[in-house]
Structures are given as C-alpha cells and as structure tokens.
Design an enzyme around this catalytic site. Structure first.
Site, short mmCIF file in Angstrom:
data_model
loop_
_atom_site.label_atom_id
_atom_site.label_comp_id
_atom_site.label_asym_id
_atom_site.label_seq_id
_atom_site.Cartn_x
_atom_site.Cartn_y
_atom_site.Cartn_z
CG ASP A 20 -1.97 -1.05 1.19
OD1 ASP A 20 -1.96 -1.86 0.22
OD2 ASP A 20 -2.81 -1.10 2.09
CG ASP B 161 -12.32 -2.36 -1.50
OD1 ASP B 161 -11.46 -3.25 -1.65
OD2 ASP B 161 -12.08 -1.15 -1.59
#
Lengths: 255, 213
Positions: free
Chosen positions: A11, A130
C-alpha cells in the site's frame, strides 16, 4: 500445472509503503522500490502496488515508483488506486505496470472496463472489489471502503467479467487488517461464480490463512501485506507451507 | 549485438526493454532500441516483437505503420535474422488468428491461434500465472540450461496450434498441453513473458541473444 500465486501487496501513500489496519491507522514501512526488489529476489510470484490515497492526491508519485520498479524487477506488477480513465490505465502501463486495477471508477462507469479492455486487452484489466457483509449478503463499497453501495459483490464480479475484466481482486472489508484470515465464504462464492481468476485479499495473519484461500476459498492467487512486510513470514516460508498442505506453488528459482 | 524491439503501440514495452537491457548488460554489452522505422530494421542483428492484447488489434496496429510488415518479412523471413516473438508477438507468426474474428497472421509458422476454451470450469481463462514447461526439443540453444520443469509467467486466453508438431519446442499443461515455445530456422516465439519471468526469463533472453541460427 498452473501454480497458485503468492502476491505481496504494497500500500503506497505519497510514494511510501504503508499498511492500514482496517484502512485507518497507517504505519510507515519503507520505500516501495526497495521493497519490490526484495520481494523479487525472494521469489514472490507477482507484486501489487495499491496507491491508497490516490483518490484525493497527486498521482504522479505512483507513476515514478512504477517506472523505477520496472527498471529493477522483471516480474508481473499490478498497480491500482485512483485509476479513473483509460488515460490513467495507459500511463501506468507505459510506466511499466503489467496489470492495472480499477475499483470505484468501474462501479461509477462500467463502460471504463470495456473501453480499457478493448484498448489494452483483458489480460491487463483487474477489477478490484471491496466487499463487506451487510445483513445476509455481501455488498460492495467504493472510495477505499468508505462508501456503501447496494450492489451485490457476486453480481458485480460477474458484471465485471462480462465487461472484459481479466481478473478480480477481491478484498473483504470485514477482514482487512484483522489477521483473522480471508472471508472464505465471500471468496468462494465469488470465485465459483466466475470463469476468470480471482485473487483473494484481506485478513491474512498466518500461513494457513494463505492456503485456505485456495483450498476453501477457491482463489487462483492470494494477496497479503502485513505478514510479509513486518517480517512475520517470508515468501519461501509461505511457499514451503503451501506445498506441505498440498497447494502447488512455484519453487524459488535456482538459476 | 544490436536489438530492435518493435514499437507498435503495444502496452508494456518498458518492461520488455528493461529486461533486454539487463540481459545485454549481463552478456557484456550491446544496444537495445525501440523502433517502428521499417527502413531502420536492416541495421539490427536481432528483432523482437512483443505483444499484449488481442491478435486482431495487434495486427491492425502493425499494419497501420506503413511498410513495417514488409520490412519484417524481408529482415526476418528472407534475411533470416534471429527473431523472438513474445505472447501475441509469437502468435502473429501463425497463418490465422481467431481472436475477435478471423485475422491473417504472418504465416511464418503454419497453424492457427484459437481460444483455450476449457471444458472444465475449474480451468480459469485467461491462463494467468506461473506454469512449468515441458521441453520437447532439449537440444535447441534457446532452452540451453533451462531444464525440465522451469517455470515461466503466462497470461493468455488464446493459444497457438501448429500444423507441424516439430515446430513446438515446449508445451505447458493447462487442462491440456498448450504450445509454450515455437521455433523453426531463425524464428522463436514464446507464449509466456520472458521479460516477466525473473531470472528464468532473463536466461531465455540471453539464450536468444547468444543464438546463432
């Protein structure tokens, strides 16, 4: 035979690696290019960069990170986060990404998947989803998990496949950052509904979790961040474990 | 050595270029150039045709560059310079591709490029990831030091079925054997991506660069 891929995910926030706990509290874990080189040497099967703040901030830093990584790592690289247009996809591919993942923008405008797949091929279009359990079903969330939608995760994944996605990256919002393991029910129900490969993501805390993503979740590849970054396990330990429990993986190169 | 990588607007040329630069530097020097200049091809010792996307789109883009396909025919098929086609760049050597309708290829290696179309639902398409090679022609310099079972990175939904089985140097098993490496005379094609296959991929690239067909 085709091997299960183990994919470390970095990330990236403003050009630095971070890993969120449930997408909030961020902890600095270093330079993405340096980490990519380490994972390359360690035998990771692919790498994933997720530009987590891209929806709000300057995107040029991630393009530089991708370009520098492509000079040093000769392995497949997926980049996502804040990709909104066909031009964004092109910029990342030219910088050296092999696959580009799109999330919120594809939900707002599914035609973007068709357009990008037609232009660059389905093989480089990853649709990132997601998902979170809401009552008895799984719904998808946008904007890095901050906005709920009424769209079913399974239906959206099938829609993405029909639109030309070459792969689905499925993250459980309930499990992400918890180290409790993948949401196997979510993973399996989406994977079984698709004829394209699925990467399971969100919640890995042990090596057994990785294996379960394949044996119980039916994923083609497993993605993890914290367990690798913070040195809890390395790639070769992960591969040895997978092999031991009967999940075929690529051996670490000896050339 | 002086290597041309054909630039016809295909996606990830940067990774191919960087991998070839790395291979050349490990071999002690040489130049790598991205080019779409048909006349300039005569100045190169090796020609590489990368390719991602659909067969028909790649052929359309190549055809859109005036004189490029003719120059490739001249330099590769007639002057017999070492040629490496990667992924769709390999498939384009076929007579015909069936992706998005019927499209003529170069016709350098007889055969067709058809959909993988598995019968088993557990076989996902694209065939994406690392798979091990079954080397058929173990004496070919391109596979030198790359023993049975080396893994390379694949991502494709179509595969090359050659008319002549002797043109298949290696296969990969994905529900059934698929062509992984084709070759004849000065031509080599890989369905996998050597530029994405870490050290194994660099070794293939170095073998290609060192090959004197």
């Amino acid at each position: 035979m085709l091997k299960t891929r183990i994919i470390p995910c970095l990330d990236v926030n403003n050009g630095r690696v971070v890993k969120g706990i449930n997408f909030i509290d961020l902890v600095d874990a270093g330079d993405p290019v340096e980490q990519a080189v380490i994972y390359d040497a360690a035998g990771a099967d692919e790498l994933c960069f997720l530009d987590i703040t891209a929806s709000h901030e300057n995107r040029s830093t991630i393009v530089e990170v991708v370009a520098k990584t492509a000079e040093k790592c000769f392995m497949p690289l997926t980049v996502g986060g804040g990709v909104r247009t066909v031009e964004d996809v092109r910029t990342l591919l030219i910088a050296g990404a092999d696959k580009v993942s799109i999330n919120t923008a594809a939900i707002k405008n599914p035609q973007l998947i068709n357009d990008a797949a037609n232009k660059f091929g389905s093989q480089c279009m990853v649709v990132a989803i997601d998902a979170k359990r809401v009552n008895k079903s799984y719904k998808i969330f946008t904007h890095g998990g901050r906005k709920e939608t009424d769209i079913s995760a399974i239906e959206w994944a099938k829609n993405a496949e029909a639109s030309g996605a070459g792969e689905i990256l499925l993250t459980s919002m309930d499990r992400d950052g918890t180290k409790m393991g993948f949401d196997l029910e979510l993973t399996r129900s989406v994977s079984d509904a698709l004829s394209i490969p699925l990467i399971a993501s969100g919640g890995v805390g042990t090596l057994d979790h990785l294996a379960e993503g394949v044996t119980k979740g039916h994923a083609s590849a497993v993605l993890a961040a914290s367990i690798f970054h913070f040195g809890l396990y390395n790639i070769s330990e992960a591969k040895a474990y997978m092999e031991k429990v009967g999940v075929a993986v690529r051996p670490i190169e000896i050339i | 050595m002086n290597v041309a990588i054909i630039d016809y607007g295909s996606g990830n040329l940067r990774s191919a270029t960087k991998a070839f630069e790395q291979a050349v530097s490990e071999l002690g020097g040489g130049t790598i150039k991205l080019t779409k200049d048909p006349d300039g091809l005569k100045n190169f010792s090796h020609i590489v045709l990368p390719g991602v996307g659909a067969f028909s789109d790649c052929m359309t883009r190549l055809s859109a560059i005036d004189g490029l396909i003719e120059s490739l025919q001249e330099q590769v098929f007639i002057k017999a310079k070492p040629f490496l086609g990667i992924c769709v760049g390999m498939q384009l050597m076929a007579d015909v591709g069936r992706e998005h309708g019927k499209t003529d290829g170069f016709g350098w290696i007889p055969g067709e490029v058809i959909s993988i179309s598995p019968h088993n639902r557990n076989i996902k398409v694209p065939h994406m990831g690392w798979n091990d090679l079954q080397i058929i022609d173990t004496t070919h310099p391109f596979v030198q030091d790359l023993l049975e079972g080396v893994h390379t990175y694949f991502v494709h939904s179509y595969h090359f079925v050659t008319k002549d089985r002797s043109h298949v140097l290696a296969t990969v098993n994905y529900g059934k054997p698929l062509t992984a490496i084709v070759g004849r005379d000065n031509l080599i094609g890989t369905q996998f991506h050597p530029e994405k296959s870490q050290r194994t991929g660099l070794r293939f690239i170095k073998n290609f660069l060192g090959w004197r067909p």
